[in-house]
Design a protein around this motif. Sequence first.
Motif, mmCIF file in Angstrom:
data_model
loop_
_atom_site.group_PDB
_atom_site.id
_atom_site.type_symbol
_atom_site.label_atom_id
_atom_site.label_comp_id
_atom_site.label_asym_id
_atom_site.label_seq_id
_atom_site.Cartn_x
_atom_site.Cartn_y
_atom_site.Cartn_z
ATOM 1 N N THR A 1 10.753 8.097 -12.818
ATOM 2 C CA THR A 1 11.611 7.142 -12.116
ATOM 3 C C THR A 1 11.099 6.977 -10.688
ATOM 4 O OG1 THR A 1 13.101 8.904 -11.432
ATOM 5 C CG2 THR A 1 13.638 7.752 -13.487
ATOM 6 N N PRO A 2 11.435 5.864 -10.034
ATOM 7 C CA PRO A 2 10.965 5.651 -8.663
ATOM 8 C C PRO A 2 11.513 6.707 -7.708
ATOM 9 C CG PRO A 2 11.972 3.652 -9.554
ATOM 10 C CD PRO A 2 12.232 4.747 -10.541
ATOM 11 N N LEU A 3 10.711 7.012 -6.681
ATOM 12 C CA LEU A 3 11.188 7.909 -5.638
ATOM 13 C C LEU A 3 12.364 7.254 -4.921
ATOM 14 C CD1 LEU A 3 7.794 8.967 -4.026
ATOM 15 C CD2 LEU A 3 9.301 10.390 -5.412
ATOM 16 N N GLN B 1 11.968 -3.837 1.389
ATOM 17 C CA GLN B 1 10.872 -4.326 0.536
ATOM 18 C C GLN B 1 10.261 -3.186 -0.265
ATOM 19 O OE1 GLN B 1 7.925 -6.389 2.881
ATOM 20 N NE2 GLN B 1 9.479 -7.527 3.992
ATOM 21 N N LEU B 2 10.073 -2.039 0.384
ATOM 22 C CA LEU B 2 9.514 -0.867 -0.274
ATOM 23 C C LEU B 2 10.407 -0.414 -1.423
ATOM 24 C CD1 LEU B 2 7.310 1.324 -0.307
ATOM 25 C CD2 LEU B 2 8.626 2.539 1.438
ATOM 26 N N GLU B 3 11.700 -0.385 -1.173
ATOM 27 C CA GLU B 3 12.648 0.001 -2.218
ATOM 28 C C GLU B 3 12.536 -0.932 -3.418
ATOM 29 O OE1 GLU B 3 17.280 1.292 -2.644
ATOM 30 O OE2 GLU B 3 16.814 -0.260 -1.169
ATOM 31 N N GLN B 4 12.453 -2.217 -3.168
ATOM 32 C CA GLN B 4 12.354 -3.194 -4.257
ATOM 33 C C GLN B 4 11.045 -3.020 -5.033
ATOM 34 O OE1 GLN B 4 14.979 -5.345 -4.995
ATOM 35 N NE2 GLN B 4 13.816 -5.480 -6.878
ATOM 36 N N LEU B 5 9.951 -2.837 -4.314
ATOM 37 C CA LEU B 5 8.659 -2.644 -4.986
ATOM 38 C C LEU B 5 8.662 -1.391 -5.855
ATOM 39 C CD1 LEU B 5 6.059 -3.598 -2.230
ATOM 40 C CD2 LEU B 5 6.366 -4.704 -4.442
ATOM 41 N N LEU B 6 9.202 -0.316 -5.341
ATOM 42 C CA LEU B 6 9.250 0.922 -6.123
ATOM 43 C C LEU B 6 10.145 0.770 -7.349
ATOM 44 C CD1 LEU B 6 9.379 3.596 -3.286
ATOM 45 C CD2 LEU B 6 7.472 3.127 -4.845
ATOM 46 N N HIS B 7 11.262 0.067 -7.174
ATOM 47 C CA HIS B 7 12.188 -0.156 -8.290
ATOM 48 C C HIS B 7 11.553 -1.020 -9.386
ATOM 49 C CE1 HIS B 7 15.902 -0.704 -10.451
ATOM 50 N NE2 HIS B 7 15.721 -2.006 -10.402
ATOM 51 N N ASP B 8 10.767 -2.027 -8.968
ATOM 52 C CA ASP B 8 10.190 -2.984 -9.916
ATOM 53 C C ASP B 8 8.799 -2.605 -10.409
ATOM 54 O OD1 ASP B 8 12.476 -4.457 -9.564
ATOM 55 O OD2 ASP B 8 11.563 -5.897 -8.183
ATOM 56 N N TRP B 9 8.295 -1.435 -10.054
ATOM 57 C CA TRP B 9 6.927 -1.054 -10.400
ATOM 58 C C TRP B 9 6.738 -1.044 -11.917
ATOM 59 C CZ3 TRP B 9 3.575 -0.263 -6.392
ATOM 60 C CH2 TRP B 9 2.266 0.066 -6.758
ATOM 61 N N PRO B 10 5.627 -1.622 -12.404
ATOM 62 C CA PRO B 10 5.392 -1.634 -13.860
ATOM 63 C C PRO B 10 5.279 -0.210 -14.406
ATOM 64 C CG PRO B 10 3.734 -2.939 -12.696
ATOM 65 C CD PRO B 10 4.567 -2.261 -11.666
ATOM 66 N N GLU B 11 5.808 -0.021 -15.610
ATOM 67 C CA GLU B 11 5.808 1.320 -16.200
ATOM 68 C C GLU B 11 4.844 1.476 -17.367
ATOM 69 O OE1 GLU B 11 9.633 2.934 -17.001
ATOM 70 O OE2 GLU B 11 10.552 1.789 -15.407
ATOM 71 N N THR C 1 0.827 -1.207 0.000
ATOM 72 C CA THR C 1 0.000 0.000 0.000
ATOM 73 C C THR C 1 0.861 1.257 0.000
ATOM 74 O OG1 THR C 1 -1.732 -1.204 1.181
ATOM 75 C CG2 THR C 1 -1.871 1.200 1.206
ATOM 76 N N LEU C 2 1.909 1.259 0.817
ATOM 77 C CA LEU C 2 2.803 2.418 0.851
ATOM 78 C C LEU C 2 3.530 2.599 -0.475
ATOM 79 C CD1 LEU C 2 4.270 2.045 4.448
ATOM 80 C CD2 LEU C 2 2.430 3.567 3.670
ATOM 81 N N ALA C 3 3.897 1.502 -1.109
ATOM 82 C CA ALA C 3 4.548 1.592 -2.424
ATOM 83 C C ALA C 3 3.595 2.194 -3.451
ATOM 84 C CB ALA C 3 5.025 0.213 -2.880
ATOM 85 N N ALA C 4 2.318 1.799 -3.394
ATOM 86 C CA ALA C 4 1.331 2.360 -4.328
ATOM 87 C C ALA C 4 1.167 3.861 -4.107
ATOM 88 C CB ALA C 4 -0.010 1.638 -4.167
ATOM 89 N N PHE C 5 1.111 4.289 -2.836
ATOM 90 C CA PHE C 5 1.029 5.722 -2.532
ATOM 91 C C PHE C 5 2.258 6.450 -3.042
ATOM 92 C CE2 PHE C 5 -2.504 5.293 0.418
ATOM 93 C CZ PHE C 5 -3.105 6.534 0.308
ATOM 94 N N ALA C 6 3.430 5.916 -2.768
ATOM 95 C CA ALA C 6 4.677 6.565 -3.175
ATOM 96 C C ALA C 6 4.770 6.648 -4.695
ATOM 97 C CB ALA C 6 5.879 5.821 -2.609
ATOM 98 N N HIS C 7 4.396 5.574 -5.364
ATOM 99 C CA HIS C 7 4.433 5.567 -6.827
ATOM 100 C C HIS C 7 3.467 6.619 -7.393
ATOM 101 C CE1 HIS C 7 4.806 4.072 -10.894
ATOM 102 N NE2 HIS C 7 3.495 4.036 -10.952
ATOM 103 N N ASP C 8 2.270 6.649 -6.835
ATOM 104 C CA ASP C 8 1.263 7.605 -7.295
ATOM 105 C C ASP C 8 1.730 9.048 -7.051
ATOM 106 O OD1 ASP C 8 -1.539 8.139 -8.254
ATOM 107 O OD2 ASP C 8 -1.655 9.077 -6.274
ATOM 108 N N PHE C 9 2.304 9.297 -5.883
ATOM 109 C CA PHE C 9 2.820 10.630 -5.564
ATOM 110 C C PHE C 9 3.922 11.028 -6.548
ATOM 111 C CE2 PHE C 9 5.913 13.339 -3.404
ATOM 112 C CZ PHE C 9 5.110 14.425 -3.067
ATOM 113 N N GLY C 10 4.855 10.129 -6.775
ATOM 114 C CA GLY C 10 5.948 10.430 -7.694
ATOM 115 C C GLY C 10 5.460 10.710 -9.101
ATOM 116 N N ARG C 11 4.518 9.910 -9.556
ATOM 117 C CA ARG C 11 4.030 10.038 -10.923
ATOM 118 C C ARG C 11 3.074 11.223 -11.092
ATOM 119 N NH1 ARG C 11 -0.435 7.882 -13.022
ATOM 120 N NH2 ARG C 11 -0.681 6.508 -11.232
#
Length: 128
Positions: free
Chosen positions: A91-93, A111-121, A74-84
């Motif tokens: 690029t990932p935060l 884990q968060l770092e890995q999820l953000l790095h691997d997020w589908p683009e 959930t935190l990765a989804a928030f971070a990804h959404d915020f960054g985008r």
Amino acid sequence: MAIPSISELTVLKSLWRQQPLSAREIHQQVEGELGWSYSSTRKTLERMLDKGSVRQHTVHGVLVYEAALEKVDTLAAFAHDFGRRVMEMDTPLPVNMFTGSKLVDENELAQLEQLLHDWPEDGRDEAK
């Protein structure tokens, strides 16, 4: 993954700290931050049940709730959404933004770092 609202995130954070909790216990934890009535907490929990964000069961005759959404995902989804959407970044935060957070430990940070790095683009992240 559908991203929870800010009030739903507040409820989830209380459950990630300790669960299961009754609606009254959740309300006691979130009312200072959200400044709302017990009925608003109940309504939010009902909405979250409908969305599948929380689970409900009975313990010793009391309805209690548990988070159905994983914290790091959930935190990765928030971070990804915020960054985008907010920062307009492709690029990932950087994960060091989350260092010092009281919400995640070192293992969850990795884990968060890995999820953000691997997020589908390719835009499929909204369909998860």
